[in-house]
Design a protein around this motif. Structure first.
Motif, short mmCIF file in Angstrom:
data_model
loop_
_atom_site.label_atom_id
_atom_site.label_comp_id
_atom_site.label_asym_id
_atom_site.label_seq_id
_atom_site.Cartn_x
_atom_site.Cartn_y
_atom_site.Cartn_z
N ASP A 395 0.84 -1.20 0.00
CA ASP A 395 0.00 0.00 0.00
C ASP A 395 0.87 1.26 0.00
O ASP A 395 1.94 1.31 0.62
N ASN A 438 -4.06 6.08 3.89
CA ASN A 438 -3.76 4.95 3.02
C ASN A 438 -4.23 5.27 1.61
O ASN A 438 -5.40 5.11 1.27
N GLY A 440 -3.41 3.64 -0.95
CA GLY A 440 -3.65 2.41 -1.69
C GLY A 440 -5.04 1.85 -1.51
O GLY A 440 -5.45 0.95 -2.24
N LYS A 441 -5.82 2.38 -0.56
CA LYS A 441 -7.19 1.90 -0.33
C LYS A 441 -8.22 2.62 -1.20
O LYS A 441 -9.41 2.34 -1.10
#
Length: 591
Positions: A395, A438, A440-441
């Motif tokens: 991530d 985050n 990457g989420k």
């Protein structure tokens, strides 16, 4: 119907008369009489005299002496002796007690209190006159109410024996029982064993004969060499597995199991066959306990670690993923619990009470916790990451001043690969309290930018430009088709500000950059086609026209043509190129 069926069953015959009990004196299971000081003293003397009678008979095997020896040991209060030593110490000290009595004597048995005297005078203790040998009533435990030789008496017996050993035996004594016991191999004792050995081998040192010392040294030496060979063979097997691409520790585990079996065999050989006795036996057996439980702790650690790795492989989890790390942590906690249980059990076997060991472990754990506060904080931080899962390996995260891709989540720190290719090791204690973004989420990645247009751009062209950009966004397969905005948002210092706000549905940052580039290039091409100029945010003096050279006006375009141009940049349009000109190939698409 079931009741009717039962009524027809034939009656059960009455049981036959049970066998009549044999006489109490002939019953080998009868415990020794310890109901009074006299009964206890008689039980000790009677059983050891029976031992002497068997030991002097060459036709009787020495194992026959074992039962009366054990019955004699039951007259001693061994409640303060570790369980694994009680059998040996009981027999040895019963024989020591007989050796002392055979030298200093006893009063007439009629003068020793019997059960009637105990009840009449409410006696709980009796001491052999002119000695410190005491027979006391046990106050609690499974032998409560019995009269046994007291723990204080047992503790002093070796010193008492040394003080009377030079005295001659009295008449009716049974000489040589103790010396025969400590020098006879195997179970029981024999007064005739060892007569064929050289005198040098039967000499005693520290309570053991020379042959026993030599046999013990040879057994320990050979055992140590064999244990070392087994462990080396196990490590070679593990290295062979590593060369084949596996990380199994099966060789070491098998070797440790074999060494544990070897150790138990050595202990049996030294304790039972060589028959060490006294303080030497206690020291040797306690040493065996320490080595045995150390090997068991090592074996348990390897087994639980291998169990965790086997589960990870069977479930095909990522070796460095959070699930794998959490599984390893759980098995490490099980390892700590198992080792603590082994420490407590091993301490009890060498005579340390469990409560003192637990207290020591608690105090030691507190000291370790105080000395390793940062380490524990990082450990709890790693637990919080594993249970809460704010991010995973791979991530892209922003955490305070740190930004990059998560490469590893350890028990002390989290490693982040920054975008300038360095690696940051962020302590998990900081991670647990930090605000984590985050990236990457994200299901969709926002693109926000502004474009400044020249003030001399006609409104019709600006409007066509805005509609064309909307078409570009709709035509690109990587964009989200709702929730986007293309509007004139401001009249800035250098030009008319157009805001672009839309979302990309892409899996990673590299694809996001490529799709963003394609859309912006389409916007540039659209502006060039419509004749829309971009404003420069600079302070410049531009002479647009002079009286001698007036500026040529931009030729007007009909509204229908402007609309057609704008539509041509939308889906299915002949001028739109949502995937770019094809001149730029993203790095991840080259292969």
């Amino acid at each position: 119907m079931a009741l009717l069926g039962l009524a027809w069953l034939p009656p059960t015959p009455a049981p036959a008369n049970p066998p009549v009990a044999i006489a109490a004196a002939a019953n080998p299971l009868r415990p020794p009489d310890t109901s009074s000081p006299r009964a206890t003293l008689q039980s000790l003397l009677t059983n050891l005299e029976r031992v002497h009678a068997i030991a002097i008979d060459p036709a009787r095997p020495r194992n026959d002496t074992l039962a009366p020896l054990q019955r004699a040991a039951r007259t001693l209060d061994l409640s303060e002796i570790p369980g694994r030593l009680a059998a040996n110490i009981g027999i040895e000290h019963a024989l020591l007690l007989k050796e002392i009595i055979d030298r200093v004597g006893l009063p007439a048995l009629a003068e020793v209190p019997d059960a009637r005297s105990v009840e009449r005078h409410d006696l709980t203790r009796w001491r052999i006159p002119n000695t410190e040998i005491v027979i006391a009533q046990v106050a609690s435990g499974r032998r409560a109410g019995e009269f046994l030789f007291s723990p204080e008496t047992i503790e002093r017996l070796e010193d008492d024996y040394e003080r009377v050993a030079a005295l001659p035996y009295l008449p009716e004594a049974t000489p040589g029982l103790y010396d025969a016991y400590i020098s006879t191999p195997g179970r029981g004792l024999s007064l005739g064993w060892g007569r064929g050995l050289p005198d040098s081998l039967t000499r005693q040192w520290l309570g053991q004969t020379l042959w026993q010392w030599l046999a013990t040294g040879v057994a320990l030496g050979l055992g140590t060499l064999l244990a070392g060979a087994l462990l080396r063979a196990g490590r070679r097997l593990d290295r062979r597995h590593q060369e084949n691409g596996t990380t199994s520790r099966g060789g070491t585990i098998l070797a440790l199991g074999a060494v544990v079996g070897l150790l138990l065999g050595l202990e049996y050989l030294i304790d039972v066959q060589i028959n060490l006795t006294g303080a030497v036996l206690i020291a040797v057996k306690q040493g065996f306990v320490l080595v045995l439980y150390g090997l068991l702790a090592w074996l348990v650690t390897l087994l639980l670690n291998q169990a965790a790795e086997a589960i990870i492989r069977s479930r095909r989890l990522r070796p460095r993923g959070i699930d794998s790390q959490l599984l390893r942590l759980g098995f490490r906690l099980l390892t700590i619990i198992a080792i603590a249980a082994l420490v407590i059990d091993g301490a009890q076997r060498i005579g340390l009470p469990a409560y003192s060991v637990i207290t020591g472990l608690g105090v030691g754990g507190l000291a370790v916790a105080l000395a390793a506060r940062e380490t524990l904080a990082n450990l709890f931080g790693s637990l919080a990451i594993m249970f809460d899962r704010p991010f995973r390996i791979g991530d892209w995260i922003k955490m305070g001043d740190y930004e990059g891709t998560v490469e590893d989540i350890g028990f002390r720190s989290t490693r982040i690969r920054t975008f300038y290719d360095s690696v940051l090791a962020v302590p998990n204690a900081y991670t647990m309290n930090a605000t984590i973004d985050n990236m990457g989420k994200r299901d969709h990645r926002r693109v926000y930018t502004t474009i400044a247009l020249r003030y001399d751009t006609p409104p019709e062209r600006i409007e066509a430009f805005l509609e064309g950009i909307k078409g570009v966004i709709r035509a690109n397969p990587a964009t989200r088709k709702d929730g986007f905005h293309v509007v004139v948002s401001d009249l800035g210092a250098h030009g008319i500000t157009v805001m672009l706000y839309f979302f990309l549905t892409v899996p990673d940052w590299a694809t996001e950059l490529v799709e963003r580039q394609r859309i912006l290039l389409e916007v540039v091409r659209l502006a060039d086609r419509l004749g829309v100029g971009f404003a420069f945010p600079t302070q410049t003096l531009e002479i647009d026209a002079t009286p001698e050279q007036p500026r040529a006006p931009t030729p007007p375009l009909p509204a229908e043509q402007l609309v057609e141009i704008a539509r041509d940049f939308g889906p299915g349009g002949r001028l739109g190129r949502p995937r770019g000109l094809g001149l730029h190939i993203p790095p991840h698409e080259e292969d």
